[in-house]
Write an enzyme that holds these catalytic residues in place. Sequence first.
Site, PDB file in Angstrom:
ATOM      1  N   LYS A  45      57.281  47.535  64.641  1.00 33.37           N
ATOM      2  CA  LYS A  45      56.203  46.933  63.809  1.00 33.37           C
ATOM      3  C   LYS A  45      55.039  46.242  64.407  1.00 33.37           C
ATOM      4  O   LYS A  45      54.304  45.421  63.956  1.00 33.37           O
ATOM      5  CB  LYS A  45      56.789  45.857  62.703  1.00 33.37           C
ATOM      6  CG  LYS A  45      58.065  46.562  61.911  1.00 33.37           C
ATOM      7  CD  LYS A  45      57.943  47.856  61.774  1.00 33.37           C
ATOM      8  CE  LYS A  45      56.835  48.384  60.667  1.00 33.37           C
ATOM      9  NZ  LYS A  45      57.001  49.857  60.320  1.00 33.37           N
ATOM     10  N   SER A  46      54.690  46.500  65.657  1.00 36.91           N
ATOM     11  CA  SER A  46      53.634  45.746  66.382  1.00 36.91           C
ATOM     12  C   SER A  46      52.668  47.173  66.799  1.00 36.91           C
ATOM     13  O   SER A  46      51.773  46.653  67.495  1.00 36.91           O
ATOM     14  CB  SER A  46      54.283  45.315  67.734  1.00 36.91           C
ATOM     15  OG  SER A  46      55.366  44.357  67.667  1.00 36.91           O
ATOM     16  N   GLY A  47      52.723  48.448  66.354  1.00 36.00           N
ATOM     17  CA  GLY A  47      51.841  49.324  66.670  1.00 36.00           C
ATOM     18  C   GLY A  47      52.204  50.427  67.428  1.00 36.00           C
ATOM     19  O   GLY A  47      51.561  51.276  67.834  1.00 36.00           O
ATOM     20  N   HIS A 100      61.104  51.287  72.053  1.00 33.24           N
ATOM     21  CA  HIS A 100      61.271  49.789  71.781  1.00 33.24           C
ATOM     22  C   HIS A 100      62.297  48.992  72.666  1.00 33.24           C
ATOM     23  O   HIS A 100      62.607  47.880  72.368  1.00 33.24           O
ATOM     24  CB  HIS A 100      61.960  49.905  70.417  1.00 33.24           C
ATOM     25  CG  HIS A 100      61.265  50.352  69.308  1.00 33.24           C
ATOM     26  ND1 HIS A 100      59.826  49.871  68.987  1.00 33.24           N
ATOM     27  CD2 HIS A 100      61.523  51.191  68.133  1.00 33.24           C
ATOM     28  CE1 HIS A 100      59.172  50.348  68.329  1.00 33.24           C
ATOM     29  NE2 HIS A 100      60.241  51.278  67.497  1.00 33.24           N
ATOM     30  N   ARG A 122      52.207  41.696  69.093  1.00 39.95           N
ATOM     31  CA  ARG A 122      51.607  41.548  67.961  1.00 39.95           C
ATOM     32  C   ARG A 122      51.963  40.367  67.262  1.00 39.95           C
ATOM     33  O   ARG A 122      53.299  39.758  67.601  1.00 39.95           O
ATOM     34  CB  ARG A 122      51.741  42.664  66.844  1.00 39.95           C
ATOM     35  CG  ARG A 122      51.353  42.556  65.467  1.00 39.95           C
ATOM     36  CD  ARG A 122      51.474  43.453  64.392  1.00 39.95           C
ATOM     37  NE  ARG A 122      50.807  43.271  63.320  1.00 39.95           N
ATOM     38  CZ  ARG A 122      50.889  43.937  61.972  1.00 39.95           C
ATOM     39  NH1 ARG A 122      51.932  44.989  62.069  1.00 39.95           N
ATOM     40  NH2 ARG A 122      49.969  43.783  61.237  1.00 39.95           N
ATOM     41  N   SER A 130      55.549  42.629  58.250  1.00 36.40           N
ATOM     42  CA  SER A 130      55.447  44.343  58.117  1.00 36.40           C
ATOM     43  C   SER A 130      56.814  44.697  58.085  1.00 36.40           C
ATOM     44  O   SER A 130      57.088  45.517  57.491  1.00 36.40           O
ATOM     45  CB  SER A 130      54.617  44.749  59.664  1.00 36.40           C
ATOM     46  OG  SER A 130      54.738  46.016  59.601  1.00 36.40           O
ATOM     47  N   PHE A 221      42.853  53.234  61.380  1.00 38.90           N
ATOM     48  CA  PHE A 221      43.995  53.200  60.075  1.00 38.90           C
ATOM     49  C   PHE A 221      43.565  54.144  58.891  1.00 38.90           C
ATOM     50  O   PHE A 221      44.257  54.906  58.587  1.00 38.90           O
ATOM     51  CB  PHE A 221      43.923  51.595  59.738  1.00 38.90           C
ATOM     52  CG  PHE A 221      44.922  51.373  58.418  1.00 38.90           C
ATOM     53  CD1 PHE A 221      46.161  51.021  58.821  1.00 38.90           C
ATOM     54  CD2 PHE A 221      44.652  51.463  57.276  1.00 38.90           C
ATOM     55  CE1 PHE A 221      47.182  50.958  58.042  1.00 38.90           C
ATOM     56  CE2 PHE A 221      45.440  51.062  56.114  1.00 38.90           C
ATOM     57  CZ  PHE A 221      46.793  50.673  56.662  1.00 38.90           C
TER      58      PHE A 221
HETATM   59  P1  A3P Z   1      51.719  46.486  58.434  1.00 35.26           P
HETATM   60  O1  A3P Z   1      52.727  46.785  57.956  1.00 35.26           O
HETATM   61  O2  A3P Z   1      51.171  45.132  58.832  1.00 35.26           O
HETATM   62  O3  A3P Z   1      50.413  47.424  57.922  1.00 35.26           O
HETATM   63  P2  A3P Z   1      54.983  50.108  64.165  1.00 35.26           P
HETATM   64  O4  A3P Z   1      54.233  51.610  64.229  1.00 35.26           O
HETATM   65  O5  A3P Z   1      55.181  49.739  65.299  1.00 35.26           O
HETATM   66  O6  A3P Z   1      56.263  50.681  63.117  1.00 35.26           O
HETATM   67  O7  A3P Z   1      53.893  48.977  63.253  1.00 35.26           O
HETATM   68  C1  A3P Z   1      53.488  49.625  62.027  1.00 35.26           C
HETATM   69  C2  A3P Z   1      52.367  48.659  61.841  1.00 35.26           C
HETATM   70  O8  A3P Z   1      51.268  49.011  62.487  1.00 35.26           O
HETATM   71  C3  A3P Z   1      52.064  48.467  60.295  1.00 35.26           C
HETATM   72  O9  A3P Z   1      51.654  47.272  59.824  1.00 35.26           O
HETATM   73  C4  A3P Z   1      50.967  49.586  60.232  1.00 35.26           C
HETATM   74  O10 A3P Z   1      50.047  49.533  59.242  1.00 35.26           O
HETATM   75  C5  A3P Z   1      50.132  49.188  61.594  1.00 35.26           C
HETATM   76  N1  A3P Z   1      49.122  50.405  62.082  1.00 35.26           N
HETATM   77  C6  A3P Z   1      49.607  51.680  62.508  1.00 35.26           C
HETATM   78  N2  A3P Z   1      48.532  52.334  62.577  1.00 35.26           N
HETATM   79  C7  A3P Z   1      47.496  51.543  62.480  1.00 35.26           C
HETATM   80  C8  A3P Z   1      46.004  51.533  62.753  1.00 35.26           C
HETATM   81  N3  A3P Z   1      45.240  52.644  63.227  1.00 35.26           N
HETATM   82  N4  A3P Z   1      45.267  50.307  62.558  1.00 35.26           N
HETATM   83  C9  A3P Z   1      46.042  49.174  62.109  1.00 35.26           C
HETATM   84  N5  A3P Z   1      47.214  49.191  61.978  1.00 35.26           N
HETATM   85  C10 A3P Z   1      47.954  50.257  62.250  1.00 35.26           C
END
Ligand code: A3P
Length: 288
Positions: A45-47, A100, A122, A130, A221
């Site tokens: 959940k960090s990108g 991960h 993050r 998230s 996004f």
């Molecule tokens: P949120 O739930 O806060 O929106 P992971 O891929 O590690 O599971 O992380 C998911 C998080 O990354 C989600 O956060 C998602 O929306 C965010 N995310 C994915 N692509 C993104 C982008 N292009 N810009 C900003 N956030 C992004």
Amino acid sequence: MSSEEMYLRYHGLLLPKETHSLESLKFAQDFTFKDDDVVAVVYPKSGTIWMQEILPLLLNGGDLTPIQTIPNWDRVPWLEETRLEVVVDQLSSPRAMVSHFPYHLMPPSFHTSKAKVIYVMRNPKDVMVSSYFFHQMAGFLPDPGTFDEFMNTFLEGRVLLGKWTDHVKSWKHTELGDRIMYITYEEMVQDLPAALSRMSAFLDRDLSEEAIQKISEHCSFKSMKVNNMSNFSLVPKLYLDNDKSPFLRKGVVGDWKNHFSSEQLSRFTSVIHKELENESFTLPWSFD
Ligand code: A3P
């Protein structure tokens, strides 16, 4: 299904059975890294899926074919998950992967290779928010309970991949020297072209400003949200139900402010502070 049935336990860490197996974990341990491999390591959940969009484009100079034709999980597979073995022969060099894993679970060949790592961090408060919504939409994860209950589950590390603090500590204490680069989700949100330029320099790519702009637009996004190869709409709802909460949910910094009470903020902050108090590194966010 109880959480016991949903998870595998691997070196003390919980991993979802839906995406991991004993075979995939053995495959990861035996995996032979090449010197030009690139792996983005990200606590969940960090990108992670953001890096699955970014890496192929940085490595190929902005050719959109991979993000338009290959689902993210096969385009930039997870080192530890079941798909790697299926697609590994189709990956062209330089290969991009995500993981991960904490540092100590990386396979032996990773350490002897020159493969590079981009570690994405993050703010854990936003990670927890998230993750809470992710547990609601992922059919292969246990019900998170209330927000307050989930905060304890998260802080105690009873979540996939364990404690956030352990993950960060493991990757902050490596002997990788210039093979590792650190970047934050917040930096990427604030100025994606600048973050892409930094990554591209680290990967020894000489990309024009035009190419960086193009990659930035396609990794926004907004673009990813409508890209069916990246928004998990191809996955059956039983596993990921975007109607309950979209995987690409908000993509912002500081959403925790909409969810934490002041009591929760001090509980969260005091646990994180305590677990990091003797560390030599500092974190880029204020925790108050
Ligand atoms: P949120 O739930 O806060 O929106 P992971 O891929 O590690 O599971 O992380 C998911 C998080 O990354 C989600 O956060 C998602 O929306 C965010 N995310 C994915 N692509 C993104 C982008 N292009 N810009 C900003 N956030 C992004």
